[in-house]
Design a protein around this motif. Sequence first.
Motif, PDB file in Angstrom:
ATOM      1  N   ILE A  95       0.824  -1.205   0.000  1.00 57.83           N
ATOM      2  CA  ILE A  95       0.000   0.000   0.000  1.00 57.83           C
ATOM      3  C   ILE A  95       0.862   1.260   0.000  1.00 57.83           C
ATOM      4  O   ILE A  95       0.346   2.362  -0.130  1.00 57.83           O
ATOM      5  CB  ILE A  95      -0.955   0.024   1.210  1.00 57.83           C
ATOM      6  N   GLY A  96       2.147   1.096   0.149  1.00 57.75           N
ATOM      7  CA  GLY A  96       3.058   2.230   0.136  1.00 57.75           C
ATOM      8  C   GLY A  96       4.466   1.791   0.474  1.00 57.75           C
ATOM      9  O   GLY A  96       4.694   0.654   0.888  1.00 57.75           O
ATOM     10  N   SER A  97       5.416   2.673   0.260  1.00 57.73           N
ATOM     11  CA  SER A  97       6.816   2.386   0.584  1.00 57.73           C
ATOM     12  C   SER A  97       7.418   3.582   1.289  1.00 57.73           C
ATOM     13  O   SER A  97       7.017   4.718   1.058  1.00 57.73           O
ATOM     14  CB  SER A  97       7.617   2.065  -0.687  1.00 57.73           C
ATOM     15  N   THR A  98       8.360   3.301   2.173  1.00 55.81           N
ATOM     16  CA  THR A  98       8.997   4.360   2.945  1.00 55.81           C
ATOM     17  C   THR A  98      10.508   4.180   2.907  1.00 55.81           C
ATOM     18  O   THR A  98      11.017   3.137   3.291  1.00 55.81           O
ATOM     19  CB  THR A  98       8.523   4.330   4.414  1.00 55.81           C
ATOM     20  N   LEU A  99      11.189   5.179   2.435  1.00 53.41           N
ATOM     21  CA  LEU A  99      12.644   5.115   2.376  1.00 53.41           C
ATOM     22  C   LEU A  99      13.262   5.304   3.750  1.00 53.41           C
ATOM     23  O   LEU A  99      14.209   4.623   4.110  1.00 53.41           O
ATOM     24  CB  LEU A  99      13.158   6.183   1.408  1.00 53.41           C
ATOM     25  N   GLY A 100      12.728   6.212   4.535  1.00 52.38           N
ATOM     26  CA  GLY A 100      13.258   6.474   5.861  1.00 52.38           C
ATOM     27  C   GLY A 100      12.900   7.871   6.297  1.00 52.38           C
ATOM     28  O   GLY A 100      12.233   8.616   5.576  1.00 52.38           O
ATOM     29  N   GLU A 101      13.334   8.242   7.491  1.00 54.11           N
ATOM     30  CA  GLU A 101      13.090   9.594   7.964  1.00 54.11           C
ATOM     31  C   GLU A 101      14.266  10.048   8.807  1.00 54.11           C
ATOM     32  O   GLU A 101      14.982   9.257   9.405  1.00 54.11           O
ATOM     33  CB  GLU A 101      11.787   9.682   8.761  1.00 54.11           C
ATOM     34  N   GLY A 102      14.455  11.354   8.837  1.00 56.19           N
ATOM     35  CA  GLY A 102      15.601  11.927   9.515  1.00 56.19           C
ATOM     36  C   GLY A 102      16.406  12.767   8.553  1.00 56.19           C
ATOM     37  O   GLY A 102      15.880  13.293   7.579  1.00 56.19           O
ATOM     38  N   GLN A 103      17.686  12.853   8.789  1.00 58.88           N
ATOM     39  CA  GLN A 103      18.583  13.592   7.901  1.00 58.88           C
ATOM     40  C   GLN A 103      19.669  12.655   7.407  1.00 58.88           C
ATOM     41  O   GLN A 103      20.534  12.229   8.175  1.00 58.88           O
ATOM     42  CB  GLN A 103      19.202  14.796   8.602  1.00 58.88           C
ATOM     43  N   PRO A 104      19.653  12.313   6.139  1.00 61.15           N
ATOM     44  CA  PRO A 104      20.674  11.408   5.615  1.00 61.15           C
ATOM     45  C   PRO A 104      22.010  12.118   5.435  1.00 61.15           C
ATOM     46  O   PRO A 104      22.082  13.341   5.418  1.00 61.15           O
ATOM     47  CB  PRO A 104      20.098  10.999   4.255  1.00 61.15           C
ATOM     48  N   GLY A 105      23.048  11.336   5.310  1.00 63.15           N
ATOM     49  CA  GLY A 105      24.327  11.916   4.928  1.00 63.15           C
ATOM     50  C   GLY A 105      25.416  11.868   5.971  1.00 63.15           C
ATOM     51  O   GLY A 105      26.562  12.151   5.657  1.00 63.15           O
ATOM     52  N   SER A 106      25.088  11.535   7.235  1.00 62.75           N
ATOM     53  CA  SER A 106      26.137  11.472   8.246  1.00 62.75           C
ATOM     54  C   SER A 106      25.648  10.719   9.468  1.00 62.75           C
ATOM     55  O   SER A 106      24.457  10.493   9.651  1.00 62.75           O
ATOM     56  CB  SER A 106      26.564  12.883   8.656  1.00 62.75           C
ATOM     57  N   GLY A 107      26.585  10.322  10.311  1.00 63.27           N
ATOM     58  CA  GLY A 107      26.250   9.813  11.633  1.00 63.27           C
ATOM     59  C   GLY A 107      25.618   8.444  11.694  1.00 63.27           C
ATOM     60  O   GLY A 107      26.141   7.483  11.160  1.00 63.27           O
ATOM     61  N   TRP A 108      24.482   8.367  12.329  1.00 62.39           N
ATOM     62  CA  TRP A 108      23.854   7.119  12.722  1.00 62.39           C
ATOM     63  C   TRP A 108      22.740   6.714  11.763  1.00 62.39           C
ATOM     64  O   TRP A 108      21.992   7.548  11.282  1.00 62.39           O
ATOM     65  CB  TRP A 108      23.244   7.273  14.108  1.00 62.39           C
ATOM     66  N   MET A 109      22.612   5.408  11.561  1.00 61.19           N
ATOM     67  CA  MET A 109      21.454   4.863  10.861  1.00 61.19           C
ATOM     68  C   MET A 109      20.852   3.766  11.736  1.00 61.19           C
ATOM     69  O   MET A 109      21.527   2.799  12.084  1.00 61.19           O
ATOM     70  CB  MET A 109      21.815   4.293   9.483  1.00 61.19           C
ATOM     71  N   PHE A 110      19.592   3.930  12.109  1.00 61.75           N
ATOM     72  CA  PHE A 110      18.853   2.923  12.864  1.00 61.75           C
ATOM     73  C   PHE A 110      18.023   2.112  11.885  1.00 61.75           C
ATOM     74  O   PHE A 110      17.257   2.682  11.092  1.00 61.75           O
ATOM     75  CB  PHE A 110      17.947   3.583  13.902  1.00 61.75           C
ATOM     76  N   VAL A 111      18.156   0.785  11.931  1.00 61.61           N
ATOM     77  CA  VAL A 111      17.448  -0.093  11.002  1.00 61.61           C
ATOM     78  C   VAL A 111      16.448  -0.939  11.779  1.00 61.61           C
ATOM     79  O   VAL A 111      16.832  -1.810  12.565  1.00 61.61           O
ATOM     80  CB  VAL A 111      18.417  -0.994  10.221  1.00 61.61           C
TER      81      VAL A 111
END
Length: 259
Positions: A95-111
């Motif tokens: 029904i939809g797709s989500t790439l992610g939220e926040g600010q990409p490009g540095s630091g931390w990625m929570f999966v």
Amino acid sequence: MSVEGSTIVATQGLQLDKRQLAMLEMMGVQHAWPARVVVDTQVVQSEELIQKAPAEVPQKAPTDASSRHQASNSLQALAVAISSCQQCALSEKRIGSTLGEGQPGSGWMFVLGSSPVAADRELAMLKGSAQQLLLAMTRALGLHQQAHWVTTASKCASSSSAPTVEDMRACMPHLKDQVALTQPRVLVVMGTGAAQAMGLAQAQEPLGKLRNQRHEFAGVPVVITYPPEFLLRHPQEKARVWEDLCLAASWVETPTMPA
């Protein structure tokens, strides 16, 4: 925004002010790890990126002749690729797709494992108390204003069925593209489903044996820990999650205490 189940953890000699202790209390632990504060955050949803995507996006040829995946060369192109992906059975019910939220490009990625679907069919990384708990974790780390990114192993969602590990595994080329494009310094993988899909855990392998150690995905150091939903049911495990977050923080370059 309080969270039930407070657990006291040794501060290991860190000098914490009242504000830092208050942030930790929201998570339910009394401990801290330095993290640099950077202002200006933004939310990037795949639907927004699709609208901004160019009509034609050049893509790199796949290096593996047996794979049909073509690496995306921008987040806009990746959002388009995710929204049209047909590599798993879940895509037929998407029904939809989500790439992610926040600010990409540095630091931390929570999966996380997948995005929950609300009654109004709206997608979000997390909802309700689980969302508040993850927010408390990032604030305790000093990341409430710092560049960090929250995403999922499963890139699409269905209102009728949850993604299986195989569904999430089909999304791994997209997750690898996402890592390559945003270049995080550390990944925090929350849950065994995501860990298995990323090739970091075997089937039925307990998360307790995976945490508190260094793994690697797409050339980036990884720590595996419990997801927020699990912590709401088992608040006594918050101290272990905090240990895992401190381990991840030790790999991030030049952390400093929040003001």
